[in-house]
Write a protein that holds these residues in place. Structure first.
Motif, PDB file in Angstrom:
ATOM      1  N   ARG A 150      15.956  38.158   3.860  1.00  0.00           N
ATOM      2  CA  ARG A 150      16.741  39.256   4.435  1.00  0.00           C
ATOM      3  C   ARG A 150      15.939  40.135   5.395  1.00  0.00           C
ATOM      4  O   ARG A 150      16.467  40.596   6.398  1.00  0.00           O
ATOM      5  CB  ARG A 150      17.396  40.085   3.341  1.00  0.00           C
ATOM      6  CG  ARG A 150      16.435  40.852   2.467  1.00  0.00           C
ATOM      7  CD  ARG A 150      17.195  41.739   1.462  1.00  0.00           C
ATOM      8  NE  ARG A 150      16.249  42.389   0.589  1.00  0.00           N
ATOM      9  CZ  ARG A 150      16.092  42.088  -0.688  1.00  0.00           C
ATOM     10  NH1 ARG A 150      16.832  41.160  -1.245  1.00  0.00           N
ATOM     11  NH2 ARG A 150      15.203  42.727  -1.412  1.00  0.00           N
ATOM     12  N   GLU A 151      14.665  40.379   5.113  1.00  0.00           N
ATOM     13  CA  GLU A 151      13.874  41.241   5.997  1.00  0.00           C
ATOM     14  C   GLU A 151      13.509  40.526   7.307  1.00  0.00           C
ATOM     15  O   GLU A 151      13.450  41.160   8.362  1.00  0.00           O
ATOM     16  CB  GLU A 151      12.622  41.729   5.283  1.00  0.00           C
ATOM     17  CG  GLU A 151      12.927  42.730   4.167  1.00  0.00           C
ATOM     18  CD  GLU A 151      11.685  43.155   3.422  1.00  0.00           C
ATOM     19  OE1 GLU A 151      10.873  43.885   4.019  1.00  0.00           O
ATOM     20  OE2 GLU A 151      11.526  42.733   2.255  1.00  0.00           O
ATOM     21  N   VAL A 152      13.269  39.233   7.227  1.00  0.00           N
ATOM     22  CA  VAL A 152      12.972  38.463   8.434  1.00  0.00           C
ATOM     23  C   VAL A 152      14.238  38.374   9.295  1.00  0.00           C
ATOM     24  O   VAL A 152      14.183  38.542  10.517  1.00  0.00           O
ATOM     25  CB  VAL A 152      12.405  37.069   8.082  1.00  0.00           C
ATOM     26  CG1 VAL A 152      12.133  36.257   9.339  1.00  0.00           C
ATOM     27  CG2 VAL A 152      11.131  37.204   7.231  1.00  0.00           C
ATOM     28  N   LEU A 153      15.361  38.139   8.655  1.00  0.00           N
ATOM     29  CA  LEU A 153      16.633  38.121   9.378  1.00  0.00           C
ATOM     30  C   LEU A 153      16.922  39.477  10.030  1.00  0.00           C
ATOM     31  O   LEU A 153      17.402  39.531  11.168  1.00  0.00           O
ATOM     32  CB  LEU A 153      17.775  37.735   8.435  1.00  0.00           C
ATOM     33  CG  LEU A 153      17.817  36.264   8.020  1.00  0.00           C
ATOM     34  CD1 LEU A 153      18.697  36.079   6.788  1.00  0.00           C
ATOM     35  CD2 LEU A 153      18.308  35.410   9.172  1.00  0.00           C
ATOM     36  N   ALA A 154      16.608  40.560   9.326  1.00  0.00           N
ATOM     37  CA  ALA A 154      16.839  41.897   9.880  1.00  0.00           C
ATOM     38  C   ALA A 154      15.977  42.121  11.129  1.00  0.00           C
ATOM     39  O   ALA A 154      16.443  42.712  12.118  1.00  0.00           O
ATOM     40  CB  ALA A 154      16.545  42.965   8.835  1.00  0.00           C
TER      41      ALA A 154
END
Length: 180
Positions: A150-154
């Protein structure tokens, strides 16, 4: 060395391991904190891209002659430096640290740009910028389509509009300064 050869070299980096895909459920995307291959590839390729952009732009500040090219290079230094700092923090946070390194294609491009001056430099630099930002968009889209963390996608969602703007500006400068 002409701009077409440099642009081709820039495009080579887009074909390296960008087809990673994960078969996990889409439902896990929003809550996942594990890196998959696409996430890892994205972190590495984005770090290379940011490092290459800052390096080429730093060179452009000293070698470019057109004020639009110089202004573009200044923007690339500011924005890609910030993006790289944030990416390095993200890499540490997710347990996959990234470094300021270049791949062989970008090492070659830097050497070729270093040998140019004047309008030839401006043309080659701007054509490389178009090709590099097209490749970076492909990298970001691959992450958005196949990444899980989720943080990489964000990060990809946050910076994709910046990459699109960089590409549009590079294309506009190239079209206006170096019409075919």
């Amino acid at each position: 060395m002409n701009w077409k050869t440099l642009a081709f070299a820039a495009c080579l980096f887009t074909g390296v391991t960008l087809t990673s895909c994960d078969d996990d459920d889409e439902d896990d995307k929003d809550n996942n904190t594990e890196l998959n291959d696409a996430d890892q590839n994205f972190l590495v390729r984005t770090s290379i891209s940011n490092t290459a952009e800052v390096g080429a732009a730093t060179l452009a500040i000293t070698k470019a002659t057109d004020p639009r090219v110089i202004a573009y290079a200044q923007q690339m230094i500011a924005e890609h430096s910030l993006a790289q700092t944030e990416l390095k923090t993200l890499g540490t946070t997710v347990g996959y640290p990234v470094k300021d390194t270049l791949d062989p294609a970008h090492v070659s491009i830097a050497a070729q740009l270093s040998a140019l001056s004047g309008r030839a430099f401006d043309s080659a630099y701007m054509h490389v910028q178009v090709a590099d930002h097209e490749g970076t968009l492909t990298n970001f889209q691959n992450e958005l389509d196949n990444g899980r963390h989720r943080e990489v996608l964000a990060y990809a969602e946050k910076y994709r509009p910046h990459i699109e703007e960089h590409l549009e500006r590079a294309d506009s400068i190239t079209t206006n300064l170096f019409p075919r």
